[in-house]
Design a protein around this motif. Structure first.
Motif, PDB file in Angstrom:
ATOM      1  N   ASN A 184       0.806  -1.220   0.000  1.00 22.29           N
ATOM      2  CA  ASN A 184       0.000   0.000   0.000  1.00 22.29           C
ATOM      3  C   ASN A 184       0.840   1.271   0.000  1.00 22.29           C
ATOM      4  O   ASN A 184       0.313   2.359   0.176  1.00 22.29           O
ATOM      5  N   GLU A 219      -0.301  10.755   1.202  1.00 23.34           N
ATOM      6  CA  GLU A 219      -0.240   9.359   0.754  1.00 23.34           C
ATOM      7  C   GLU A 219      -0.819   8.429   1.816  1.00 23.34           C
ATOM      8  O   GLU A 219      -1.529   7.476   1.509  1.00 23.34           O
ATOM      9  N   ASP A 227      -7.191  -7.014   2.646  1.00 22.86           N
ATOM     10  CA  ASP A 227      -6.516  -6.314   3.744  1.00 22.86           C
ATOM     11  C   ASP A 227      -7.423  -6.215   4.966  1.00 22.86           C
ATOM     12  O   ASP A 227      -6.984  -6.395   6.101  1.00 22.86           O
ATOM     13  N   ARG A 230      -4.533   8.555   1.660  1.00 23.51           N
ATOM     14  CA  ARG A 230      -5.015   7.824   0.479  1.00 23.51           C
ATOM     15  C   ARG A 230      -5.043   6.324   0.724  1.00 23.51           C
ATOM     16  O   ARG A 230      -5.895   5.614   0.197  1.00 23.51           O
ATOM     17  N   GLN A 231      -4.096   5.836   1.525  1.00 21.90           N
ATOM     18  CA  GLN A 231      -4.074   4.402   1.827  1.00 21.90           C
ATOM     19  C   GLN A 231      -5.361   3.964   2.513  1.00 21.90           C
ATOM     20  O   GLN A 231      -5.847   2.860   2.286  1.00 21.90           O
ATOM     21  N   HIS A 232      -5.905   4.831   3.353  1.00 19.86           N
ATOM     22  CA  HIS A 232      -7.160   4.496   4.028  1.00 19.86           C
ATOM     23  C   HIS A 232      -8.280   4.269   3.011  1.00 19.86           C
ATOM     24  O   HIS A 232      -9.175   3.463   3.242  1.00 19.86           O
ATOM     25  N   GLU A 233      -8.214   4.970   1.903  1.00 17.58           N
ATOM     26  CA  GLU A 233      -9.234   4.840   0.863  1.00 17.58           C
ATOM     27  C   GLU A 233      -9.023   3.597  -0.002  1.00 17.58           C
ATOM     28  O   GLU A 233      -9.949   3.139  -0.654  1.00 17.58           O
ATOM     29  N   ARG A 234      -7.789   3.067  -0.014  1.00 19.99           N
ATOM     30  CA  ARG A 234      -7.453   1.949  -0.904  1.00 19.99           C
ATOM     31  C   ARG A 234      -7.430   0.596  -0.213  1.00 19.99           C
ATOM     32  O   ARG A 234      -6.973  -0.384  -0.802  1.00 19.99           O
ATOM     33  N   VAL A 235      -7.892   0.497   1.002  1.00 22.20           N
ATOM     34  CA  VAL A 235      -7.834  -0.779   1.721  1.00 22.20           C
ATOM     35  C   VAL A 235      -8.705  -1.799   0.990  1.00 22.20           C
ATOM     36  O   VAL A 235      -9.879  -1.560   0.724  1.00 22.20           O
ATOM     37  N   SER A 236      -8.094  -2.921   0.660  1.00 18.24           N
ATOM     38  CA  SER A 236      -8.812  -3.955  -0.091  1.00 18.24           C
ATOM     39  C   SER A 236      -9.615  -4.852   0.848  1.00 18.24           C
ATOM     40  O   SER A 236      -9.414  -4.846   2.070  1.00 18.24           O
TER      41      SER A 236
END
Length: 75
Positions: free
Chosen positions: A7, A35, A47, A38-44
């Motif tokens: 991430n 950044e 994950d 943004r990682q909080h928005e990209r958690v799969s």
């Protein structure tokens, strides 16, 4: 660490408290605060499942705590 690096983190370590080996601290570094956000928005979904499973190992009475430390770029 693999999830953090995937991430965008460029540094990751896991430490345990010497006086209490059951207590851990995860430290990771991102390129910037933006950044990190943004990682909080990209958690799969995968994950989230890893995080859910990790929380099963919490000892009763303990909780996950997060702190954010920012580099002082003006020093």
């Amino acid at each position: 660490g693999e999830m953090r690096r995937r991430n965008g983190a460029y540094y990751w370590e896991l430490y345990h408290e010497s006086a209490n080996p059951a207590q851990f601290v995860e430290i990771f570094m991102d390129e910037s605060w933006i950044e990190h956000l943004r990682q909080h928005e990209r958690v799969s979904v995968a994950d989230r499942e890893i995080q859910r499973r990790a929380k099963q190992y919490l000892i009763a009475g303990y909780e996950v705590k997060s702190k954010h430390w920012l580099a002082d770029r003006e020093s």
